[in-house]
Write a protein that holds these residues in place. Structure first.
Motif, PDB file in Angstrom:
ATOM      1  N   THR A 193     -68.603  40.894 -13.885  1.00 38.25           N
ATOM      2  CA  THR A 193     -67.783  42.093 -14.059  1.00 38.25           C
ATOM      3  C   THR A 193     -68.658  43.337 -14.144  1.00 38.25           C
ATOM      4  OG1 THR A 193     -66.087  40.797 -15.207  1.00 38.25           O
ATOM      5  CG2 THR A 193     -66.016  43.185 -15.489  1.00 38.25           C
ATOM      6  N   LEU A 194     -69.805  43.213 -14.828  1.00 38.60           N
ATOM      7  CA  LEU A 194     -70.730  44.343 -14.935  1.00 38.60           C
ATOM      8  C   LEU A 194     -71.299  44.715 -13.569  1.00 38.60           C
ATOM      9  CD1 LEU A 194     -72.138  46.314 -16.847  1.00 38.60           C
ATOM     10  CD2 LEU A 194     -73.962  44.621 -17.144  1.00 38.60           C
ATOM     11  N   THR A 195     -71.579  43.712 -12.744  1.00 37.97           N
ATOM     12  CA  THR A 195     -72.050  43.980 -11.382  1.00 37.97           C
ATOM     13  C   THR A 195     -71.001  44.755 -10.597  1.00 37.97           C
ATOM     14  OG1 THR A 195     -73.441  41.995 -11.343  1.00 37.97           O
ATOM     15  CG2 THR A 195     -72.783  42.919  -9.220  1.00 37.97           C
ATOM     16  N   ALA A 196     -69.744  44.308 -10.688  1.00 43.22           N
ATOM     17  CA  ALA A 196     -68.667  45.013 -10.000  1.00 43.22           C
ATOM     18  C   ALA A 196     -68.534  46.439 -10.527  1.00 43.22           C
ATOM     19  CB  ALA A 196     -67.347  44.252 -10.172  1.00 43.22           C
ATOM     20  N   ALA A 197     -68.694  46.611 -11.840  1.00 40.65           N
ATOM     21  CA  ALA A 197     -68.590  47.951 -12.433  1.00 40.65           C
ATOM     22  C   ALA A 197     -69.718  48.861 -11.943  1.00 40.65           C
ATOM     23  CB  ALA A 197     -68.617  47.851 -13.955  1.00 40.65           C
ATOM     24  N   SER A 198     -70.933  48.308 -11.853  1.00 40.60           N
ATOM     25  CA  SER A 198     -72.062  49.125 -11.385  1.00 40.60           C
ATOM     26  C   SER A 198     -71.876  49.530  -9.932  1.00 40.60           C
ATOM     27  CB  SER A 198     -73.371  48.351 -11.564  1.00 40.60           C
ATOM     28  OG  SER A 198     -73.396  47.184 -10.759  1.00 40.60           O
ATOM     29  N   LEU A 199     -71.337  48.636  -9.114  1.00 37.41           N
ATOM     30  CA  LEU A 199     -71.065  48.980  -7.714  1.00 37.41           C
ATOM     31  C   LEU A 199     -69.959  50.033  -7.616  1.00 37.41           C
ATOM     32  CD1 LEU A 199     -71.231  45.420  -6.110  1.00 37.41           C
ATOM     33  CD2 LEU A 199     -72.922  47.251  -5.905  1.00 37.41           C
ATOM     34  N   LEU A 200     -68.990  49.944  -8.529  1.00 38.22           N
ATOM     35  CA  LEU A 200     -67.931  50.948  -8.563  1.00 38.22           C
ATOM     36  C   LEU A 200     -68.489  52.322  -8.934  1.00 38.22           C
ATOM     37  CD1 LEU A 200     -64.897  51.631  -8.459  1.00 38.22           C
ATOM     38  CD2 LEU A 200     -64.752  50.923 -10.860  1.00 38.22           C
ATOM     39  N   VAL A 201     -69.385  52.349  -9.925  1.00 38.59           N
ATOM     40  CA  VAL A 201     -70.014  53.613 -10.324  1.00 38.59           C
ATOM     41  C   VAL A 201     -70.865  54.167  -9.185  1.00 38.59           C
ATOM     42  CG1 VAL A 201     -71.722  54.640 -11.882  1.00 38.59           C
ATOM     43  CG2 VAL A 201     -69.980  53.088 -12.782  1.00 38.59           C
ATOM     44  N   LEU A 202     -71.617  53.286  -8.520  1.00 42.38           N
ATOM     45  CA  LEU A 202     -72.449  53.719  -7.400  1.00 42.38           C
ATOM     46  C   LEU A 202     -71.600  54.307  -6.280  1.00 42.38           C
ATOM     47  CD1 LEU A 202     -75.223  53.852  -6.023  1.00 42.38           C
ATOM     48  CD2 LEU A 202     -74.852  51.500  -5.239  1.00 42.38           C
ATOM     49  N   THR A 203     -70.487  53.659  -5.992  1.00 39.13           N
ATOM     50  CA  THR A 203     -69.593  54.154  -4.938  1.00 39.13           C
ATOM     51  C   THR A 203     -69.006  55.513  -5.310  1.00 39.13           C
ATOM     52  OG1 THR A 203     -69.025  51.885  -4.294  1.00 39.13           O
ATOM     53  CG2 THR A 203     -67.515  53.636  -3.617  1.00 39.13           C
ATOM     54  N   ALA A 204     -68.554  55.629  -6.556  1.00 42.61           N
ATOM     55  CA  ALA A 204     -67.973  56.895  -6.996  1.00 42.61           C
ATOM     56  C   ALA A 204     -69.008  58.010  -7.004  1.00 42.61           C
ATOM     57  CB  ALA A 204     -67.367  56.722  -8.395  1.00 42.61           C
ATOM     58  N   SER A 206     -71.851  58.224  -5.197  1.00 39.98           N
ATOM     59  CA  SER A 206     -72.242  58.597  -3.839  1.00 39.98           C
ATOM     60  C   SER A 206     -71.150  59.403  -3.151  1.00 39.98           C
ATOM     61  CB  SER A 206     -72.569  57.341  -3.020  1.00 39.98           C
ATOM     62  OG  SER A 206     -71.443  56.494  -2.925  1.00 39.98           O
ATOM     63  N   THR A 207     -69.891  59.095  -3.477  1.00 41.09           N
ATOM     64  CA  THR A 207     -68.782  59.851  -2.897  1.00 41.09           C
ATOM     65  C   THR A 207     -68.737  61.270  -3.451  1.00 41.09           C
ATOM     66  OG1 THR A 207     -67.479  57.835  -2.601  1.00 41.09           O
ATOM     67  CG2 THR A 207     -66.282  59.930  -2.595  1.00 41.09           C
ATOM     68  N   GLY A 208     -68.885  61.380  -4.774  1.00 43.25           N
ATOM     69  CA  GLY A 208     -68.771  62.681  -5.404  1.00 43.25           C
ATOM     70  C   GLY A 208     -69.973  63.581  -5.179  1.00 43.25           C
ATOM     71  N   LEU A 209     -71.179  62.996  -5.178  1.00 44.12           N
ATOM     72  CA  LEU A 209     -72.395  63.806  -5.088  1.00 44.12           C
ATOM     73  C   LEU A 209     -72.878  64.011  -3.660  1.00 44.12           C
ATOM     74  CD1 LEU A 209     -74.378  62.305  -8.106  1.00 44.12           C
ATOM     75  CD2 LEU A 209     -72.982  64.390  -8.050  1.00 44.12           C
ATOM     76  N   LEU A 210     -72.571  63.080  -2.778  1.00 41.62           N
ATOM     77  CA  LEU A 210     -73.085  63.179  -1.411  1.00 41.62           C
ATOM     78  C   LEU A 210     -71.950  63.392  -0.421  1.00 41.62           C
ATOM     79  CD1 LEU A 210     -75.811  60.384  -1.670  1.00 41.62           C
ATOM     80  CD2 LEU A 210     -76.132  62.862  -1.783  1.00 41.62           C
ATOM     81  N   THR A 211     -71.368  62.311   0.070  1.00 37.10           N
ATOM     82  CA  THR A 211     -70.301  62.439   1.051  1.00 37.10           C
ATOM     83  C   THR A 211     -69.349  61.254   0.942  1.00 37.10           C
ATOM     84  OG1 THR A 211     -69.786  62.438   3.420  1.00 37.10           O
ATOM     85  CG2 THR A 211     -71.811  61.349   2.740  1.00 37.10           C
TER      86      THR A 211
END
Length: 243
Positions: A193-204, A206-211
């Motif tokens: 679950t923590l792995t999924a959460a970290s990937l969710l944070v990474l996705t969010a 990268s979307t918010g800060l980059l593109t």
């Protein structure tokens, strides 16, 4: 046995997947790296092709919160496409001479499209309700802590969805059994679950800060990371909940 349910079977691998090789050609470190890159690029291309109509629709929609239901419709193909990609990545060959990622993706789509949609559509509808409520929160008259609660519920729903996606991709459960198992593993395997959460944070991030395009372009590596982080979930499911 599934908690409150019954056993199921593992998704078949197909005639060309994970074939054993006796020859040494195509099995060295460089060949394995090349095989991985080829598989990732092929799965990434097929995934983008499958969701391209929905992505085009999203580009045409404005940022108005009133468009959230239409955005959800555009995202409907994403669930089956992700399930097919997970299937192809899980059944990828490490042998450079035995690569059939396109075949694996199409097989994963055929096996998983309907089961994935049975879970993805309700999850997408639920997340749309949460997002619509949060974007119109001032009009609800609810106390401020409700917004935080809805945010936590939304994140929990996404993490549940990550487990459900992995289970749907690899096992032939009924939809309600998959839903129960995904909820069970949400707390049973905290590391997954923590792995999924970290990937969710990474996705969010990268979307918010980059593109917004970056998560789509890196979907295959992100899904491969989700698979690696879900090995405990996959192992326990195969051992205890399949026939």
């Amino acid at each position: 046995m599934i908690p409150g349910g019954r056993t199921a079977t593992v998704r078949p691998e197909g005639p060309h997947l994970n074939a054993a090789r006796t020859s040494g050609f195509g099995t060295g470190p460089l060949s394995r790296a090349s095989a991985l890159i080829h598989t990732l690029l092929t799965v990434q291309a097929l995934l983008l092709l499958a969701v391209s109509p929905g992505l085009a629709g999203l580009l045409l929609l404005g940022p108005d919160p009133a468009n959230l239901p239409l955005a959800a419709l555009c995202l409907l193909p994403l669930g089956p496409s992700l399930a097919a990609a997970l299937y192809a990545l899980h059944h990828r060959s490490h042998d450079l001479t035995e690569l059939h990622p396109a075949h694996a993706y199409l097989r994963g789509w055929r096996l998983n499209a309907v089961p994935a949609l049975k879970l993805w559509a309700p999850l997408l509808a639920w997340l749309t309700v949460i997002a619509f409520t949060l974007t119109h929160f001032s009009a609800t008259g609810l106390p401020g802590w409700w917004a935080l609660l809805l945010g936590v519920i939304g994140v929990g729903s996404l993490l549940w969805g990550a487990h459900a996606l992995v289970l749907t991709s690899l096992f032939a459960f009924r939809a309600r059994d998959t839903a129960r198992l995904a909820a069970y593993f949400l707390f049973r395997h905290g590391r997954a679950t923590l792995t999924a959460a970290s990937l969710l944070v990474l996705t969010a991030a990268s979307t918010g800060l980059l593109t917004e395009a970056l998560p789509a372009l890196l979907a295959a590596p992100l899904l491969l990371s989700l698979l690696h982080g879900s090995q405990a979930v996959i192992g326990e499911t195969r051992k205890n909940f399949t026939a």
